[in-house]
Each structure stands twice: as structure tokens, then as C-alpha cells.
Design a protein around this motif. Structure first.
Motif, PDB file in Angstrom:
ATOM      1  N   LYS A  96      44.480  51.014 -18.811  1.00 31.52           N
ATOM      2  CA  LYS A  96      43.887  52.203 -18.200  1.00 31.52           C
ATOM      3  C   LYS A  96      42.423  52.000 -17.816  1.00 31.52           C
ATOM      4  N   SER A  97      41.659  51.357 -18.690  1.00 26.37           N
ATOM      5  CA  SER A  97      40.237  51.179 -18.371  1.00 26.37           C
ATOM      6  C   SER A  97      39.972  49.811 -17.762  1.00 26.37           C
ATOM      7  N   GLY A  98      40.950  48.920 -17.849  1.00 24.30           N
ATOM      8  CA  GLY A  98      40.728  47.568 -17.355  1.00 24.30           C
ATOM      9  C   GLY A  98      41.453  47.271 -16.065  1.00 24.30           C
ATOM     10  N   PHE A  99      42.770  47.068 -16.168  1.00 21.99           N
ATOM     11  CA  PHE A  99      43.505  46.624 -14.987  1.00 21.99           C
ATOM     12  C   PHE A  99      43.480  47.669 -13.875  1.00 21.99           C
ATOM     13  N   LEU A 100      43.473  48.932 -14.291  1.00 26.37           N
ATOM     14  CA  LEU A 100      43.406  49.990 -13.283  1.00 26.37           C
ATOM     15  C   LEU A 100      42.158  49.818 -12.416  1.00 26.37           C
ATOM     16  N   PHE A 101      41.048  49.377 -13.063  1.00 27.20           N
ATOM     17  CA  PHE A 101      39.822  49.172 -12.295  1.00 27.20           C
ATOM     18  C   PHE A 101      39.925  47.976 -11.360  1.00 27.20           C
ATOM     19  N   ASN A 102      40.653  46.935 -11.814  1.00 29.03           N
ATOM     20  CA  ASN A 102      40.897  45.813 -10.901  1.00 29.03           C
ATOM     21  C   ASN A 102      41.611  46.314  -9.652  1.00 29.03           C
ATOM     22  N   VAL A 103      42.609  47.197  -9.885  1.00 29.81           N
ATOM     23  CA  VAL A 103      43.367  47.718  -8.753  1.00 29.81           C
ATOM     24  C   VAL A 103      42.470  48.585  -7.872  1.00 29.81           C
ATOM     25  N   ILE A 104      41.671  49.440  -8.519  1.00 30.55           N
ATOM     26  CA  ILE A 104      40.794  50.329  -7.742  1.00 30.55           C
ATOM     27  C   ILE A 104      39.800  49.501  -6.921  1.00 30.55           C
ATOM     28  N   ILE A 105      39.188  48.514  -7.574  1.00 26.67           N
ATOM     29  CA  ILE A 105      38.218  47.667  -6.862  1.00 26.67           C
ATOM     30  C   ILE A 105      38.898  46.981  -5.684  1.00 26.67           C
ATOM     31  N   SER A 106      40.100  46.448  -5.915  1.00 24.97           N
ATOM     32  CA  SER A 106      40.766  45.718  -4.838  1.00 24.97           C
ATOM     33  C   SER A 106      41.141  46.660  -3.690  1.00 24.97           C
ATOM     34  N   VAL A 107      41.599  47.869  -4.038  1.00 22.67           N
ATOM     35  CA  VAL A 107      42.011  48.803  -2.983  1.00 22.67           C
ATOM     36  C   VAL A 107      40.816  49.214  -2.121  1.00 22.67           C
ATOM     37  N   PHE A 108      39.701  49.561  -2.788  1.00 16.09           N
ATOM     38  CA  PHE A 108      38.542  49.996  -2.011  1.00 16.09           C
ATOM     39  C   PHE A 108      37.928  48.838  -1.223  1.00 16.09           C
ATOM     40  N   ALA A 109      37.855  47.668  -1.865  1.00 15.04           N
ATOM     41  CA  ALA A 109      37.297  46.504  -1.154  1.00 15.04           C
ATOM     42  C   ALA A 109      38.150  46.198   0.067  1.00 15.04           C
TER      43      ALA A 109
END
Lengths: 294, 248
Positions: free
Chosen positions: A82-95
Motif C-alpha cells: 500500500k505505501s510502497g508498490f502502489l507508489f511505484n505504480v503511481i510514479i510510473s503512471v504519472f511519469a
């Protein structure tokens, strides 16, 4: 010269010119997806294997048992997701989002009729396409202010947002090349036919050329998304909270048992595989489906 | 031929065109009157296609003048779009837009370029499909049509702009012998309706039957020209004679 002739199992020696059989090859830029999609789906389990086996190997060394290692990881799984991989996904989606929009603009700039626009777009594309991603990330992270003031309102820029910008730069440059390449792949006869019907350049581009090459851009675009996602752990070097950073912190919180290293990192590796593998398979499927037919 | 007016619609004077060091047109002049059908024939590489591509400014020229419907094509401030609204062009490779249906291919330019009402254009597009004998194929994509059918859609697509002049650049060269005829019939219909047509062609029988005037080009110049009757039987220039003896 030794040439293989289809249907003939023995290599045949010939110095005659041989018309090689047509092999529909993957798009030259799809290396990563082709490699990733080449695995069997069971590879995901194989990646988790060290996770299960490592504790056995290290069992003898200390009093930290396999159950302990598993239990520890299990406790951290919801947090890591929730606090880790989700952020990888969020970063990748926005980037990807920013990179795609900027990349389309830059790619169209590369085929502009105005020489200076074309040159500048080419230069920006080449600059960011050939720079190390980590260096770009560092520059953005250190050069960008941590807050900006817009009409008297102070807006904080969190580190992950800077990471998004840093990662979107190489994506932008590569999307730019995809757009340029796709437009170039449409036969010039289409331009001429449209020109002779009195379409303006804008109309030709948006109504005739881009709709034809849009599909061809999807596989390389997805390929870059998979590459980007796999590159998001770079952000951990800059302290951005994502799965690798949090895995390290979790292990520290668990007294840095060396037995935890392999299970934790294997878990992250497995997650990336599970996320990127379907994308790679889809990419290759679409690539075959949209193969250029003229 | 008596029905043709004397108004010159396309006037080409002493046109020179080079691609790098290669001079393709070395001073070509010809006039086309309204309603006239002219055929340009000649060996490959003689500059036929280049010549007709100059007429709608797909190629620019180095010297000489071209006037089409009163528009000076060599004017540096040429409004290319205005010129191309008046001149239709059909290509050897059809060049239909593959992502649009036959009907959409026809409707695109009138709706987007001329900003005509969509329903009016649709009616006209259906009529044009009928004219090129392709009723029922309106919703087919170019990939689903044969070469000859695609070429007829391409003709209809150009006609939808209501051009004053039609250019045909070896439109049957990529077709099967059986389908050549259906395209030629379409062009013949057009010619009989009084459309000004400039054709680059290798179909001698067709040129003889339909053309008002035939131009023979070789090596970047017009070697000989005349009405088909005299051209095919009383050619004077040895190059024309040789070409005709090979092809007829």
C-alpha cells in the motif's frame, strides 16, 4: 556462406544469393517486452523461489527460522504494497502521462516545417534519450524547489512528484522518437494524395496520418511503460518512498537480520514481474496484430 | 471536338525541372483547352509524371510558367490549397486513406476542406459511387476492394471536389489487365461529360479512342504531338516511330 533454408534441417552451404524467408520481427525498440514476454508465466513463481528457499539455506547459521522470516515478511506485506508498490505504480503512471503528452509535442516538433523547431526538438529528444536516468533524476530532485508559490499560495512539491518529473524526461524523449518514427512509417504517397485534395498540413497530420499510425505507436509505448515501471526503484536512491526504500526501512525495523534480505528483495522482484509481465505479453500480442500492413 | 471551347485552362510554357543534377524537363510547353482530353505518352523516365505533378504543385519547377484556371502556379505566394481545390489528381497506387471507408474517403475533402454540409456531401458521394459503378461498396474499406475498385473510388474522391481539371498519373499501370477496362470506362465517361482530363498513360488504344490531343515526350522534351488520327499513323519523328513500333 552457410545459409539455412526453411524446411531443410541441414545447414546448406551456398554462395548463391539467397532470398531469405520473411520473418515478421518484433519492432526494433521492443527488446525489453520481447525478452520479458518470452518467459513462461511460471517465471513469477521461480522469482519467488529464493523467497521460500533462502531461509532454509541460512537456517543453520542463526536462530532465525524460516517461520520467522516468512512471518516477518507477511507482517510487512500490506505496508509494502500500500505505501510502497502502489507508489511505484503511481510514479510510473504519472511519469508516463506527462512523458507521453510532452513526447507527442516534441515528436510533432521533430517533423515541423519550421527548421528551428525541428532542430530544437531533435536536440532535446537526443539529449534526454541518451542521458542516464539516474543523473536526470538527481538533477531534477536537486534543482527543483521543494515548494513553489502560485498567486501567494505555497504549494509543496513532494519528492515523489519530482521523481515523476525526472522519470518523465527520458520517457518524453523516447515517445518523441516513437511519434516521429510512426509518422515516417506512413508512405509519403498518403501525404501527396491528401495534398492533392487540398487538405492543409494540419488536417493531413491529424485526420489522415496520425489516425493511421496511432495503432503502431501503442506497442512501443507500452514497452516504454514497462521499462519505466522497472526503473522506478531508482527513486529509492533519492529517498523517495517506494517499495525498495520501504523494504530497506522494514528490514531495519526488524533488526537487519541478514536472512531477511533475500526474501524481501525477491518479494519486490516478484511484484515487478507480476505487474510488468502481462504488459509485455499484451505488447507483443498487439505488435503482432498491428504489424504494418500496406 | 467541335464542341470544345477555345478557353485555355492549363497553360504550360517552357518548363524546366531538375532533381539535383538530373534535368527531367527541358523546356516543355503545352496548352489544354476546357473540356479537352490530352494524353501524354512516352518511355519511362521521360518526365511524363513529373510534368503532371507540376500542374498541381506537387513538384516545383526551376524555370518556365504554369497557369491553371488563371492561377499562376509558379507564383512564390501561390495559394496551393486554392489551386488544388480546382485540380483533381488520381495516382498509380490509388492512395486511398486505409482507415476510412470508401464513402468516407470521398466525403472527407468536401466536408473538411470546402466546409460543405455533410448531408449534401453524402448525397453527392452516393451519386459518385454510382457513377463509378460501385453501388453497395460504400462501407467497404480500401483493403477490402480490388485494385480496380480502389482506383474508381480514388477517381470519385477527386471528383467530389468538383475540380475543373483532372490529372491521371498512370492510373492503370498497377492494375490487372481485366480491371484496367473498368477504370478506363470510368475515365471515358468523364471525358464524354466534358471534364478536362490530362492523362499520363501507356494504354495506346485508350489514348487513340478518347484523347483529343496526344503528346509524346522523350528525354524531357515534347518530341511530337497531334490529334490521335495523325499521331498514330503519320508520326514524323524517328523517336516517336520507334516508340510506337515497340508498343503497338
Amino acid at each position: 556462406m552457410v545459409t539455412r533454408i526453411p524446411g531443410i534441417t541441414k545447414p546448406t552451404a551456398t554462395d548463391l544469393p539467397v532470398l531469405k524467408p520473411f520473418l515478421p520481427r518484433a519492432h526494433p525498440v521492443l527488446h525489453t517486452s520481447a525478452w520479458l514476454a518470452g518467459f513462461s508465466p511460471w517465471m513469477g513463481l521461480v522469482l519467488f523461489l529464493p523467497l521460500m528457499l533462502w531461509p532454509f539455506a541460512s537456517h543453520a547459521a542463526g536462530n532465525f527460522t524460516i517461520i520467522d522470516a516468512f512471518g516477518t515478511l507477511w507482517n510487512w506485506v500490506p505496508f509494502l504494497l500500500k505505501s510502497g508498490f502502489l507508489f511505484n505504480v503511481i510514479i510510473s503512471v504519472f511519469a508516463m502521462l506527462i512523458g507521453t503528452i510532452a513526447g507527442i509535442v516534441l515528436g510533432l516538433g521533430q517533423i515541423s516545417k519550421i527548421t528551428i523547431t525541428r532542430r530544437i526538438s531533435w536536440f532535446i529528444t537526443q539529449l534526454f534519450r541518451n542521458s542516464p536516468w539516474l543523473v536526470l533524476l538527481f538533477i531534477v530532485l536537486l534543482a527543483f524547489p521543494f515548494e513553489i508559490t502560485v498567486f501567494g499560495v505555497i504549494i509543496m512539491i513532494p519528492d515523489w512528484m519530482k521523481a515523476v518529473i525526472g522519470l518523465s524526461l527520458p520517457i518524453m524523449a523516447n515517445i518523441s522518437e516513437i511519434v516521429r518514427g510512426a509518422i515516417m512509417s506512413v508512405p509519403t504517397a498518403q501525404w501527396e494524395a491528401a495534398e492533392s485534395l487540398a487538405f492543409s498540413r494540419q488536417q493531413i497530420l491529424w485526420r489522415i496520418i496520425l489516425p493511421q499510425c496511432f495503432k503502431r505507436m501503442i506497442p512501443p509505448w507500452m514497452n516504454w511503460y514497462a521499462i519505466l515501471t522497472m526503473a522506478t526503484p531508482l527513486c529509492s536512491l533519492l529517498g523517495v518512498e517506494e517499495i525498495i526504500t520501504l523494504s530497506r526501512q522494514a528490514m531495519e525495523a526488524e533488526n537487519n537480520h541478514p536472512e531477511l534480505l533475500v526474501p524481501f528483495y525477491s518479494f519486490a522482484l516478484g511484484l515487478f514481474f507480476i505487474y510488468c509481465y502481462p504488459i509485455a505479453r499484451m505488447t507483443m500480442y498487439l505488435e503482432r496484430r498491428y504489424a504494418v500492413k500496406i | 471536338m467541335t464542341s470544345k471551347t477555345t478557353e485555355v485552362i492549363v497553360s504550360i510554357k517552357d518548363v524546366h525541372k531538375s532533381f539535383g543534377d538530373l534535368e527531367v524537363l527541358k523546356g516543355v510547353s503545352l496548352d489544354v483547352r476546357k473540356g479537352e482530353v490530352i494524353c501524354i505518352i512516352g518511355p519511362s523516365g521521360s518526365g511524363k509524371s513529373t510534368l503532371i505533378r507540376c500542374i498541381n504543385a506537387l513538384n516545383d519547377i526551376q524555370a518556365g510558367t504554369i497557369h491553371v484556371c488563371g492561377i499562376d502556379v509558379t507564383d512564390p505566394k501561390l495559394q496551393k490549397l486554392e489551386l488544388r481545390k480546382r485540380v483533381g489528381m488520381v495516382f498509380q497506387q490509388y492512395n486511398l486513406f486505409p482507415h476510412k471507408t470508401a464513402l468516407e474517403n470521398i466525403m472527407m475533402a468536401p466536408t473538411l476542406v470546402l466546409n460543405e454540409d455533410k448531408e449534401t456531401v453524402r448525397t453527392r458521394a452516393f451519386a459518385l459511387m454510382q457513377k463509378v459503378r460501385l453501388e453497395g461498396k460504400e462501407n467497404a474499406y480500401p483493403g477490402e476492394l480490388s485494385g480496380g475498385q480502389q482506383q474508381r473510388v480514388a477517381i470519385a474522391r477527386s471528383l467530389a471536389m468538383n475540380p475543373d481539371v483532372m490529372l491521371f498519373d498512370e492510373v492503370t499501370a498497377a492494375l490487372d489487365p481485366e480491371t484496367v477496362k473498368e477504370v478506363l470506362v470510368t475515365i471515358k465517361d468523364l471525358a464524354q461529360e466534358g471534364m478536362t482530363c490530362i492523362l499520363v498513360t501507356h494504354e495506346m488504344g485508350f489514348a487513340r479512342e478518347v484523347a483529343d490531343h496526344i503528346y509524346f515526350t522523350d528525354n524531357g522534351v515534347i518530341v511530337e504531338h497531334g490529334p490521335p488520327k495523325t499521331f498514330f499513323t503519320k508520326a514524323k519523328d524517328p523517336r516517336t516511330k520507334e516508340f510506337l513500333s515497340q508498343i503497338l
